[in-house]
Design a protein around this motif. Structure first.
Motif, short mmCIF file in Angstrom:
data_model
loop_
_atom_site.label_atom_id
_atom_site.label_comp_id
_atom_site.label_asym_id
_atom_site.label_seq_id
_atom_site.Cartn_x
_atom_site.Cartn_y
_atom_site.Cartn_z
N VAL A 26 0.83 -1.21 0.00
CA VAL A 26 0.00 0.00 0.00
C VAL A 26 0.87 1.26 0.00
O VAL A 26 0.66 2.18 -0.79
CB VAL A 26 -0.95 0.01 1.22
N ALA A 27 1.86 1.30 0.89
CA ALA A 27 2.70 2.50 1.01
C ALA A 27 3.44 2.80 -0.29
O ALA A 27 3.51 3.95 -0.73
CB ALA A 27 3.69 2.32 2.16
N LEU A 28 4.00 1.78 -0.90
CA LEU A 28 4.75 2.00 -2.14
C LEU A 28 3.84 2.40 -3.29
O LEU A 28 4.23 3.23 -4.13
CB LEU A 28 5.53 0.74 -2.50
N ALA A 29 2.64 1.81 -3.35
CA ALA A 29 1.71 2.19 -4.41
C ALA A 29 1.39 3.68 -4.32
O ALA A 29 1.40 4.40 -5.32
CB ALA A 29 0.44 1.36 -4.33
N PHE A 30 1.12 4.17 -3.08
CA PHE A 30 0.84 5.59 -2.88
C PHE A 30 2.07 6.44 -3.19
O PHE A 30 1.98 7.49 -3.83
CB PHE A 30 0.38 5.85 -1.44
N LEU A 31 3.23 5.98 -2.69
CA LEU A 31 4.46 6.75 -2.87
C LEU A 31 4.84 6.87 -4.34
O LEU A 31 5.17 7.95 -4.84
CB LEU A 31 5.60 6.08 -2.08
N VAL A 32 4.76 5.75 -5.06
CA VAL A 32 5.12 5.76 -6.48
C VAL A 32 4.13 6.61 -7.28
O VAL A 32 4.53 7.38 -8.15
CB VAL A 32 5.18 4.31 -7.02
#
Length: 408
Positions: A36-42
């Motif tokens: 979840v965090a990486l999807a938002f960050l990317v």
């Protein structure tokens, strides 16, 4: 084997399992938070939905790309060492993602490499369970693990979204790294070296490729193991519904909320079915119910073509998941039937094939939904899965219904 199902108190009485269970729970939470965090960050940095989707899908792609190959590690090295090593490596890589100014492409690559630790970790853990849990404790623990995985998947996504909204993706990644480090500490303190060590291999160590293909040969060269896998893989064709949940929700006049309900029904059914099968059915009853439930998990979705009301559709999806819990005792039978020296590679083959089948089913469903109503696509997937499961049952080996002893 006793005909009374083991209780949760009995499996948690095993110290090694308590530590493995907690460590696995933390690792699962960490995996979901990272996704979840990486999807938002990317997406925030790149503005690219495709790049964000590829980052999110990385945890699934690693099983297809390297499941059987990387599972060799869990058979070559002591499994305790593999578990600790995977957690430490993942923690280090997640912390590396916190580096300010990291190029977006490098961030996605690091995330993919971190996800490559999942196949050896899960294969090593799955290989240990038959050794530390005897009798009916093993299938009951399998059921509990499946229930926790389903709940963690839903809760992890929701928690990740809330944490990202409340703080930042970097904060979530730092928490994620902590889950992996705590998991490593639990395994180091809770597993004895003699329990976690792999048995001597049944064949001399060869090249990495030869050891990988040896795992494939062991699984597909044995009629019973082959039947187990085919039954599991082909029944999962019904999960094509996950690939078309957005257009299916649209067909019913709904949006994201309806789509969320549709996605939640099958995992919820599996969780409830897992409890019913492992806590209220004895080993013999589970084996008798397994094949009928496999057929029911697919055939129950055939009426979707008639476009039933939304509450009926949700109920059908729930029952499909409920019956799909047959995979829990099947997984335990598979684990006991595989020789210990090949167990990690066998689980790697099983998971890789599952991800490939589900991915192909979702892509096919998406292509069909371009021209066919999504409800009809769901029914077509159910028909295909039902016929495939029935075909496997025609060649179902008699000894497949008998629990196999653990090979030390």
């Amino acid at each position: 084997m006793t005909e009374q199902p083991a209780g949760y108190r009995e499996i948690f009485a095993v110290r090694e399992y308590r530590h493995l269970f907690t460590a696995n729970l933390l690792s699962l939470i960490g995996d979901q938070l990272t996704a979840v965090a990486l999807a938002f960050l990317v997406y925030h940095r790149s503005g690219s939905p495709l790049l964000a989707a590829l980052t999110f899908a990385g945890s699934y792609l690693t099983w297809v790309a390297g499941g059987p190959l990387l599972a060799v590690v869990a058979d070559r090295l002591p499994r305790r060492t593999v578990l600790i090593g995977c957690d430490v490596i993942r923690a280090a890589l997640v912390l590396l993602m916190l580096t300010p100014g990291l190029p977006m492409t490098l961030l996605v690559v690091i995330a993919f490499v971190a996800n490559l630790c999942r196949p050896p970790f899960q294969s090593a853990r799955a290989s240990l369970l038959p050794d530390i849990l005897d009798g009916d404790r093993y299938p009951v623990a399998n059921g509990l693990d499946n229930i926790v995985a389903e709940i963690t998947q839903v809760a992890g996504f929701a928690l990740g979204g809330l944490l990202v909204s409340a703080g930042s993706a970097q904060l979530v990644l730092a928490a994620d790294a902590a889950t992996f480090l705590i998991s490593a500490a639990l395994i180091a303190s809770g597993l004895r070296r003699c329990v976690a060590a792999t048995s001597s291999p049944a064949e001399p160590s060869g090249s990495w490729w030869s050891e990988t293909t040896a795992g494939v040969r062991v699984v597909f060269g044995d009629r019973t193991l082959r039947s187990y896998l085919l039954l599991f893989w082909l029944s999962c064709l019904v999960y094509a519904v996950e690939g078309i949940v957005a257009p299916l929700a649209g067909e019913y006049g709904g949006g994201a909320r309806t789509g969320g309900l549709l996605l939640a029904m099958m995992p919820a059914g599996v969780a409830v079915g897992g409890v019913l099968l492992t806590r209220f059915c004895g080993p013999a009853l589970r084996r008798r119910l397994m094949l009928p439930l496999a057929v029911l998990s697919c055939a129950i979705l055939l009426p979707v073509a008639a476009h039933p009301p939304l509450p009926v559709l949700l109920a059908l999806l729930f029952v499909s998941g409920l019956a799909g819990a047959f995979s829990i005792p099947l997984n335990a039978m598979f684990g006991r039937a595989v020789p210990a020296a090949y167990r990690a590679r066998a689980f790697g083959v099983a998971m890789s094939g599952l991800c490939a089948v589900q991915g192909l089913a979702m892509l096919t469903a998406g292509a069909l939904a371009e021209t066919v109503p999504p409800s009809a696509v769901v029914s077509a997937a159910a028909l295909t899965a039902t016929l495939a499961v029935l075909a496997v049952m025609t060649r179902w080996p008699t000894r497949a219904l008998i629990p196999q002893p653990t090979t030390a």
